[in-house]
Design a protein around this motif. Structure first.
Motif, PDB file in Angstrom:
ATOM      1  N   THR A  16      19.604 141.314  27.119  1.00  0.00           N
ATOM      2  CA  THR A  16      19.052 140.380  27.937  1.00  0.00           C
ATOM      3  C   THR A  16      18.820 140.799  29.463  1.00  0.00           C
ATOM      4  O   THR A  16      19.838 141.409  29.682  1.00  0.00           O
ATOM      5  N   ALA A  17      18.219 139.931  30.103  1.00  0.00           N
ATOM      6  CA  ALA A  17      17.971 140.207  31.430  1.00  0.00           C
ATOM      7  C   ALA A  17      19.290 139.756  32.115  1.00  0.00           C
ATOM      8  O   ALA A  17      19.337 138.386  31.996  1.00  0.00           O
ATOM      9  N   GLY A  18      19.947 140.390  32.797  1.00  0.00           N
ATOM     10  CA  GLY A  18      21.203 139.547  33.459  1.00  0.00           C
ATOM     11  C   GLY A  18      22.317 139.552  32.674  1.00  0.00           C
ATOM     12  O   GLY A  18      22.417 139.617  31.635  1.00  0.00           O
ATOM     13  N   TRP A  19      23.382 139.265  33.516  1.00  0.00           N
ATOM     14  CA  TRP A  19      24.876 138.928  32.753  1.00  0.00           C
ATOM     15  C   TRP A  19      25.331 137.751  33.216  1.00  0.00           C
ATOM     16  O   TRP A  19      25.522 137.548  34.361  1.00  0.00           O
ATOM     17  N   VAL A  20      26.022 136.971  32.024  1.00  0.00           N
ATOM     18  CA  VAL A  20      26.907 135.661  32.834  1.00  0.00           C
ATOM     19  C   VAL A  20      28.211 136.218  33.016  1.00  0.00           C
ATOM     20  O   VAL A  20      28.749 136.890  32.022  1.00  0.00           O
ATOM     21  N   VAL A  21      28.755 135.830  34.187  1.00  0.00           N
ATOM     22  CA  VAL A  21      29.987 136.351  34.264  1.00  0.00           C
ATOM     23  C   VAL A  21      30.958 135.130  34.422  1.00  0.00           C
ATOM     24  O   VAL A  21      30.655 134.118  35.188  1.00  0.00           O
ATOM     25  N   ALA A  22      32.073 135.223  33.802  1.00  0.00           N
ATOM     26  CA  ALA A  22      32.787 134.053  33.588  1.00  0.00           C
ATOM     27  C   ALA A  22      34.326 134.486  34.358  1.00  0.00           C
ATOM     28  O   ALA A  22      35.024 135.473  33.476  1.00  0.00           O
ATOM     29  N   ALA A  23      34.941 133.732  35.108  1.00  0.00           N
ATOM     30  CA  ALA A  23      36.326 134.023  35.606  1.00  0.00           C
ATOM     31  C   ALA A  23      37.215 132.875  35.269  1.00  0.00           C
ATOM     32  O   ALA A  23      36.570 131.600  35.323  1.00  0.00           O
ATOM     33  N   LEU A  24      38.244 133.141  34.637  1.00  0.00           N
ATOM     34  CA  LEU A  24      39.067 131.984  34.402  1.00  0.00           C
ATOM     35  C   LEU A  24      40.396 132.289  34.169  1.00  0.00           C
ATOM     36  O   LEU A  24      40.972 133.600  34.322  1.00  0.00           O
ATOM     37  N   TYR A  25      41.398 131.246  34.061  1.00  0.00           N
ATOM     38  CA  TYR A  25      42.690 131.451  34.057  1.00  0.00           C
ATOM     39  C   TYR A  25      43.327 130.001  33.655  1.00  0.00           C
ATOM     40  O   TYR A  25      42.884 129.080  33.932  1.00  0.00           O
ATOM     41  N   GLN A  26      44.361 130.215  32.983  1.00  0.00           N
ATOM     42  CA  GLN A  26      45.349 129.082  32.821  1.00  0.00           C
ATOM     43  C   GLN A  26      46.953 129.416  32.592  1.00  0.00           C
ATOM     44  O   GLN A  26      46.903 130.317  31.788  1.00  0.00           O
ATOM     45  N   PHE A  27      47.881 128.707  33.327  1.00  0.00           N
ATOM     46  CA  PHE A  27      49.171 128.836  33.092  1.00  0.00           C
ATOM     47  C   PHE A  27      49.341 127.907  31.951  1.00  0.00           C
ATOM     48  O   PHE A  27      49.312 126.953  32.006  1.00  0.00           O
ATOM     49  N   ASN A  84      42.769 124.637  27.242  1.00  0.00           N
ATOM     50  CA  ASN A  84      41.744 123.489  27.525  1.00  0.00           C
ATOM     51  C   ASN A  84      41.574 122.957  28.869  1.00  0.00           C
ATOM     52  O   ASN A  84      40.926 122.031  29.010  1.00  0.00           O
ATOM     53  N   THR A  85      42.662 123.608  29.651  1.00  0.00           N
ATOM     54  CA  THR A  85      42.422 123.064  31.187  1.00  0.00           C
ATOM     55  C   THR A  85      42.402 124.306  32.126  1.00  0.00           C
ATOM     56  O   THR A  85      42.669 124.323  33.064  1.00  0.00           O
ATOM     57  N   MET A  86      41.684 125.329  31.469  1.00  0.00           N
ATOM     58  CA  MET A  86      41.054 126.749  32.120  1.00  0.00           C
ATOM     59  C   MET A  86      40.628 126.252  33.536  1.00  0.00           C
ATOM     60  O   MET A  86      39.507 125.243  33.713  1.00  0.00           O
ATOM     61  N   GLU A  87      40.786 126.948  34.495  1.00  0.00           N
ATOM     62  CA  GLU A  87      40.085 127.061  35.700  1.00  0.00           C
ATOM     63  C   GLU A  87      39.095 127.913  35.500  1.00  0.00           C
ATOM     64  O   GLU A  87      39.296 129.051  35.181  1.00  0.00           O
TER      65      GLU A  87
END
Length: 310
Positions: A16-27, A84-87
């Protein structure tokens, strides 16, 4: 866990056209990081993702890119694992931002090298509006906790550059430069918020009184803050093929030197010291002719590989 284990999964070209970029973290306490790593590896083999996820006993961290469906799949998997509380922040890239998909097993999801407790002891979170109000004050010490090359691409007005090459150097900076300011208001920020979770925990552990950090990091700030209200100057360095982003999370104009990793402005790219994949104004004097020849060979191989995929 005494060593870093890296697992790779093949990544196909994005249809598909373009990429979705997801930045995430959780302690979050992970009872069996090795098991989570393996199940993530099994999952990413079935969907078209690229990027890096870091798994440790203290949680998860990373940035991945793929189609809308692929990002939804990995997101739902992590929610089902109790994250379930990811940034969590999304942006877009017109080109594939990572070459491969990596699942890494490490001791820390971001390496500080000093034991802290970011789940129990952390600074005051501030949203972008509260952040602007705080850092405009004269009695606040504003510190960029990122690395020197990230600072170079852009930072907040009047922010202090600790001149660290890695986050592991930050505790030493605190000892040498901040020890005498324990009674001052300290405001800190980083790209997505994760380094500040640990840096604020470190300062509180060391006896600092008032410690603040930008919730969601610079990426959230650039997403939510109109350019006319912003105190950010320049672009925000990101660890993918885009090099940097600007307000609205749009791709920036900085270009990464693939020899040394430093972000370059269009003017620096135009200088005679710049050779794509080989050198720039910041590294041309730091490598030998033999090393430069090796870089040229590597660059020609990269170009040849791209042509084969077309």
């Amino acid at each position: 866990m005494n060593a870093t284990v890296e697992q790779l999964a093949p990544v196909e070209q994005q249809a598909t056209a373009g990429w979705v970029v997801a930045a995430l973290y959780q302690f979050k306490e992970v009872a069996n990081p090795e098991d989570l790593q393996q199940r993530l590896l099994d999952l990413v083999k079935t969907i078209n993702l690229c990027g890096t996820l870091i798994v440790a006993g203290e949680g998860i961290n990373g940035t991945v890119a793929g189609s809308r469906d692929a990002i939804n799949t990995i997101h739902q998997f992590l929610l089902g694992e109790g994250f379930n509380t990811m940034e969590y922040k999304e942006s877009h890239s017109s080109d594939k931002p990572f070459r491969k998909m990596k699942i890494k097993l490490k001791k820390e999801i971001v390496t500080l090298g000093v034991e802290v407790k970011p789940r129990d002891l952390v600074g005051h979170y501030l949203d972008p509006k509260e952040w602007n109000d705080l850092i405009a004050r004269d009695d606040v010490i504003l510190i960029d906790t990122r690395n020197d090359y990230e600072y170079k691409a852009g930072t907040f007005k009047n922010a202090i550059d600790p001149k660290t090459e890695t986050f592991r150097e930050f505790p030493e900076y605190v000892k040498k430069e901040l020890e005498q300011h324990k009674d001052k208001k300290i405001a800190m920020f980083c790209t997505g918020g994760i380094r500040c979770e640990k840096s604020t925990s470190l300062l509180l552990q060391e006896g600092f009184d008032e410690v603040y950090h930008l919730k969601g990091g610079v990426l959230k700030y650039l997403e939510e803050t109109p350019a006319e209200e912003s105190l950010w100057e320049g672009e925000c360095f990101v660890f993918d093929g885009r090099t940097a982003v600007k307000h609205g999370m749009e791709e920036g104009v900085n270009t990464k030197c693939h020899a040394c990793g430093w972000p370059l402005t269009p003017e620096e790219v135009a200088e005679p010291t710049y050779e794509h994949g080989v050198s720039c104004v910041y590294c041309i004097e730091k490598t030998t002719d033999k090393q430069k020849e090796g870089f040229r060979m590597r660059q020609s191989q990269i170009i040849a590989a791209k042509r084969k995929r077309l």
